[in-house]
Design a protein around this motif. Sequence first.
Motif, PDB file in Angstrom:
ATOM      1  N   ASN A   1      10.105  38.423  78.857  1.00  0.00           N
ATOM      2  CA  ASN A   1       9.838  36.987  78.704  1.00  0.00           C
ATOM      3  C   ASN A   1       9.013  36.713  77.454  1.00  0.00           C
ATOM      4  O   ASN A   1       9.276  35.757  76.718  1.00  0.00           O
ATOM      5  CB  ASN A   1       9.112  36.445  79.935  1.00  0.00           C
ATOM      6  CG  ASN A   1      10.031  36.404  81.147  1.00  0.00           C
ATOM      7  OD1 ASN A   1      11.257  36.486  81.009  1.00  0.00           O
ATOM      8  ND2 ASN A   1       9.444  36.294  82.336  1.00  0.00           N
ATOM      9  N   ALA A   2       8.016  37.577  77.196  1.00  0.00           N
ATOM     10  CA  ALA A   2       7.164  37.388  76.020  1.00  0.00           C
ATOM     11  C   ALA A   2       8.004  37.468  74.748  1.00  0.00           C
ATOM     12  O   ALA A   2       7.874  36.639  73.839  1.00  0.00           O
ATOM     13  CB  ALA A   2       6.060  38.443  76.001  1.00  0.00           C
ATOM     14  N   LEU A   3       8.893  38.448  74.691  1.00  0.00           N
ATOM     15  CA  LEU A   3       9.752  38.624  73.511  1.00  0.00           C
ATOM     16  C   LEU A   3      10.633  37.395  73.290  1.00  0.00           C
ATOM     17  O   LEU A   3      10.707  36.848  72.183  1.00  0.00           O
ATOM     18  CB  LEU A   3      10.654  39.852  73.687  1.00  0.00           C
ATOM     19  CG  LEU A   3      10.004  41.228  73.608  1.00  0.00           C
ATOM     20  CD1 LEU A   3      10.998  42.306  74.029  1.00  0.00           C
ATOM     21  CD2 LEU A   3       9.533  41.503  72.188  1.00  0.00           C
ATOM     22  N   HIS A   4      11.303  36.975  74.345  1.00  0.00           N
ATOM     23  CA  HIS A   4      12.238  35.853  74.219  1.00  0.00           C
ATOM     24  C   HIS A   4      11.501  34.574  73.836  1.00  0.00           C
ATOM     25  O   HIS A   4      11.949  33.827  72.954  1.00  0.00           O
ATOM     26  CB  HIS A   4      13.000  35.652  75.541  1.00  0.00           C
ATOM     27  CG  HIS A   4      13.878  36.809  75.902  1.00  0.00           C
ATOM     28  ND1 HIS A   4      14.557  36.880  77.090  1.00  0.00           N
ATOM     29  CD2 HIS A   4      14.191  37.945  75.221  1.00  0.00           C
ATOM     30  CE1 HIS A   4      15.258  38.014  77.139  1.00  0.00           C
ATOM     31  NE2 HIS A   4      15.038  38.660  76.026  1.00  0.00           N
ATOM     32  N   ASP A   5      10.361  34.337  74.495  1.00  0.00           N
ATOM     33  CA  ASP A   5       9.596  33.111  74.214  1.00  0.00           C
ATOM     34  C   ASP A   5       9.082  33.097  72.779  1.00  0.00           C
ATOM     35  O   ASP A   5       9.158  32.078  72.091  1.00  0.00           O
ATOM     36  CB  ASP A   5       8.396  32.985  75.178  1.00  0.00           C
ATOM     37  CG  ASP A   5       8.847  32.709  76.604  1.00  0.00           C
ATOM     38  OD1 ASP A   5      10.050  32.408  76.787  1.00  0.00           O
ATOM     39  OD2 ASP A   5       8.003  32.806  77.519  1.00  0.00           O
ATOM     40  N   MET A   6       8.560  34.253  72.332  1.00  0.00           N
ATOM     41  CA  MET A   6       8.026  34.311  70.966  1.00  0.00           C
ATOM     42  C   MET A   6       9.118  34.082  69.928  1.00  0.00           C
ATOM     43  O   MET A   6       8.896  33.424  68.919  1.00  0.00           O
ATOM     44  CB  MET A   6       7.348  35.664  70.731  1.00  0.00           C
ATOM     45  CG  MET A   6       5.949  35.733  71.288  1.00  0.00           C
ATOM     46  SD  MET A   6       5.052  37.087  70.537  1.00  0.00           S
ATOM     47  CE  MET A   6       5.092  38.276  71.808  1.00  0.00           C
ATOM     48  N   ALA A   7      10.305  34.637  70.189  1.00  0.00           N
ATOM     49  CA  ALA A   7      11.410  34.506  69.234  1.00  0.00           C
ATOM     50  C   ALA A   7      11.803  33.037  69.067  1.00  0.00           C
ATOM     51  O   ALA A   7      11.967  32.548  67.939  1.00  0.00           O
ATOM     52  CB  ALA A   7      12.608  35.329  69.701  1.00  0.00           C
ATOM     53  N   VAL A   8      11.912  32.334  70.180  1.00  0.00           N
ATOM     54  CA  VAL A   8      12.321  30.926  70.120  1.00  0.00           C
ATOM     55  C   VAL A   8      11.208  30.081  69.469  1.00  0.00           C
ATOM     56  O   VAL A   8      11.477  29.237  68.606  1.00  0.00           O
ATOM     57  CB  VAL A   8      12.678  30.398  71.530  1.00  0.00           C
ATOM     58  CG1 VAL A   8      12.893  28.885  71.512  1.00  0.00           C
ATOM     59  CG2 VAL A   8      13.937  31.105  72.041  1.00  0.00           C
ATOM     60  N   ARG A   9       9.958  30.365  69.868  1.00  0.00           N
ATOM     61  CA  ARG A   9       8.826  29.631  69.305  1.00  0.00           C
ATOM     62  C   ARG A   9       8.764  29.827  67.788  1.00  0.00           C
ATOM     63  O   ARG A   9       8.560  28.894  67.026  1.00  0.00           O
ATOM     64  CB  ARG A   9       7.525  30.130  69.957  1.00  0.00           C
ATOM     65  CG  ARG A   9       6.371  29.173  69.773  1.00  0.00           C
ATOM     66  CD  ARG A   9       5.068  29.722  70.343  1.00  0.00           C
ATOM     67  NE  ARG A   9       5.270  30.513  71.565  1.00  0.00           N
ATOM     68  CZ  ARG A   9       4.509  31.567  71.887  1.00  0.00           C
ATOM     69  NH1 ARG A   9       3.523  31.939  71.110  1.00  0.00           N
ATOM     70  NH2 ARG A   9       4.728  32.218  73.006  1.00  0.00           N
ATOM     71  N   ALA A  10       8.947  31.068  67.355  1.00  0.00           N
ATOM     72  CA  ALA A  10       8.887  31.385  65.919  1.00  0.00           C
ATOM     73  C   ALA A  10       9.957  30.615  65.159  1.00  0.00           C
ATOM     74  O   ALA A  10       9.692  30.042  64.096  1.00  0.00           O
ATOM     75  CB  ALA A  10       9.062  32.879  65.718  1.00  0.00           C
ATOM     76  N   CYS A  11      11.178  30.563  65.697  1.00  0.00           N
ATOM     77  CA  CYS A  11      12.280  29.868  65.014  1.00  0.00           C
ATOM     78  C   CYS A  11      11.988  28.382  64.887  1.00  0.00           C
ATOM     79  O   CYS A  11      12.255  27.763  63.857  1.00  0.00           O
ATOM     80  CB  CYS A  11      13.586  30.081  65.765  1.00  0.00           C
ATOM     81  SG  CYS A  11      14.211  31.731  65.560  1.00  0.00           S
ATOM     82  N   LYS A  12      11.440  27.806  65.964  1.00  0.00           N
ATOM     83  CA  LYS A  12      11.107  26.370  65.914  1.00  0.00           C
ATOM     84  C   LYS A  12      10.009  26.135  64.882  1.00  0.00           C
ATOM     85  O   LYS A  12      10.046  25.150  64.141  1.00  0.00           O
ATOM     86  CB  LYS A  12      10.689  25.888  67.304  1.00  0.00           C
ATOM     87  CG  LYS A  12      11.896  25.782  68.237  1.00  0.00           C
ATOM     88  CD  LYS A  12      11.579  25.132  69.558  1.00  0.00           C
ATOM     89  CE  LYS A  12      12.889  24.882  70.321  1.00  0.00           C
ATOM     90  NZ  LYS A  12      12.672  24.632  71.746  1.00  0.00           N
ATOM     91  N   HIS A  13       9.057  27.042  64.816  1.00  0.00           N
ATOM     92  CA  HIS A  13       7.923  26.903  63.899  1.00  0.00           C
ATOM     93  C   HIS A  13       8.377  26.886  62.436  1.00  0.00           C
ATOM     94  O   HIS A  13       7.868  26.117  61.631  1.00  0.00           O
ATOM     95  CB  HIS A  13       6.930  28.046  64.132  1.00  0.00           C
ATOM     96  CG  HIS A  13       5.727  28.001  63.238  1.00  0.00           C
ATOM     97  ND1 HIS A  13       4.662  27.138  63.455  1.00  0.00           N
ATOM     98  CD2 HIS A  13       5.412  28.701  62.113  1.00  0.00           C
ATOM     99  CE1 HIS A  13       3.757  27.321  62.514  1.00  0.00           C
ATOM    100  NE2 HIS A  13       4.183  28.258  61.686  1.00  0.00           N
ATOM    101  N   VAL A  14       9.338  27.744  62.101  1.00  0.00           N
ATOM    102  CA  VAL A  14       9.745  27.840  60.681  1.00  0.00           C
ATOM    103  C   VAL A  14      10.961  26.963  60.349  1.00  0.00           C
ATOM    104  O   VAL A  14      11.407  26.928  59.206  1.00  0.00           O
ATOM    105  CB  VAL A  14      10.059  29.303  60.249  1.00  0.00           C
ATOM    106  CG1 VAL A  14       8.824  30.176  60.423  1.00  0.00           C
ATOM    107  CG2 VAL A  14      11.242  29.884  61.014  1.00  0.00           C
ATOM    108  N   GLY A  15      11.493  26.244  61.326  1.00  0.00           N
ATOM    109  CA  GLY A  15      12.669  25.403  61.072  1.00  0.00           C
ATOM    110  C   GLY A  15      13.895  26.253  60.793  1.00  0.00           C
ATOM    111  O   GLY A  15      14.673  25.970  59.884  1.00  0.00           O
TER     112      GLY A  15
END
Lengths: 423, 141
Positions: free
Chosen positions: A228-242
């Motif tokens: 869950n941590a991996l998946h959540d971080m990946a999506v959060r990171a993508c949203k953060h950088v556009g």
Amino acid sequence: MRTVAVFSEADRGSLHVRQADEAFCVGPGPVARSYLNIPNVISTALITGCDAVHPGYGFLAENARFAEICADHGLTFIGPKPSVIAAMGDKATAKRVMHDAGVATTPGTDILASIDEARKAAKKIGYPVLLKATAGGGGKGMRTVENEHDLDRAFSSATAEAEASFKDGRLYMEKLIIDPRHIEVQVLADSFGNVVHLGERDCSVQKPSHQKLIEEAPAPNLSQKARNALHDMAVRACKHVGYSNAGTLEFLVSGDQVFFMEMNTRIQVEHPVTEMVYSIDLVKEQIRIASGETLGYTQRDLAARGHAIECRINAEDSSNNFAPQAGTLADVVFPGGPGIRVDTHVYAGATIPPYYDSMLAKIVAFGETRDAAIARMERALRETVVDGVNTTIGQCLEILAHPRFREGRYDIGFLPSLLKARV
Amino acid sequence: MSDEQYPSGLAERVRVLAQAFVESDLLRVRVERKHEAIELARNHVPAERLPELAPELEAASAAAPLKLDIVRADLVGIFHLGRPQPFEGERLEGDRELAYIEALGIRNPVRSRGAGRVAAIRAADGDPVEYGQPLFELDRG
């Protein structure tokens, strides 16, 4: 959709040249004069009336300048915006940006200006450390440094290798986490801010050069917390950088601890294992996103089914430190049957030039369970015939049969220790 | 051909010579007068004439072996013949721009890099060309 391929003089006989609707030679064998020759690649696209350029997974795939030049000439670059490629492709900057997005990162440095700075940083972080090319990928320009004595030589050879491979010799340093797992998350994002992940891939079976040899999805024996941590971080990171288009975030995993390592702003070699378990064509999705379409689905619409494993069939001598092999393939027979997929550029009679990555084929096996996928892969590898060069088939079979692989309890130290034991 | 029969306009002289050339068995004819030279050469020998010409061609090649030098494209782009357009059979006295390759809006000259005879033009005006594609065959013999 019609396709135009580019190739070098050494690759004139490659399958992609035959399969494309048109193909243009862009230079001689050495990559600097052909596959990295931006004017010839762009000129090919323009004179053949291309609308878009798919950069694949090597050479110019993570070159922000190339993406900009495509845009300047009215060509759609199939990938994220150049500014995002620049930020993420530059591994040191990527770590800083991810840290800002709340993603856990390994202790390390920004770009090292000099060997002196590297010495000071290594002392502070504590040996062993990893030197990595900021423009890097595929293990190129990367060195493990055990102590201060080895630092100078590792620094200069990694700089030279990175310069030759990426035209960018800059390095950064990371604390070496002993024998972590290498687990990465596949993401897809459209240009309207919609982001989904397509699960993780375990790529911990790596050669001593850090190049991957066997990958699988999903990662075996991964705690739900870490997943869950991996998946959540990946999506959060993508949203953060556009972020937009397909991408992969690579993490080091040690127990339940996960550390962001780097992001690849392109499709990856091992993408087929994700395609198999999600029944989704990632390259088609890339083209759809680049042409301005929305994803058209959300995370809730996506579910993985079964298990997939990929073995890289390389022209390498695994008994001699995976030394690349060149030559002519006298005979080639690839496997088939339910759940087996082969991606390749070779055939019987093909010549393997000495200039490029030694990968000949990717064999992918799907099964409802991990055991079923392993059984299918073993059968497929035994069916495979590649005569004329040494290959990694035998090495892959040895790994698949090993109890640590069978139990799904391996890390990036697994293959190097197996090789050491053999010696 | 007497001086009286030889037309005064260049175009007319070429036309009359060409007419005589077509009706002949010759592979090449060259007429030099004062400050002018007109040379005509055949691109291709009709297949049905090959057997009868074979001894002649053999003798010719034995006497003056061809030293063919292939001029290739060194980049990808659109091929354009230079002005004046080179033609097959033409003798080049020295280095000359034979054509250019247009790539990304830039005109990249294709030069003969020395004297020779244009034995063949291998690409047509306006063709897209790839790296290494043969453009001209020059006989340096």
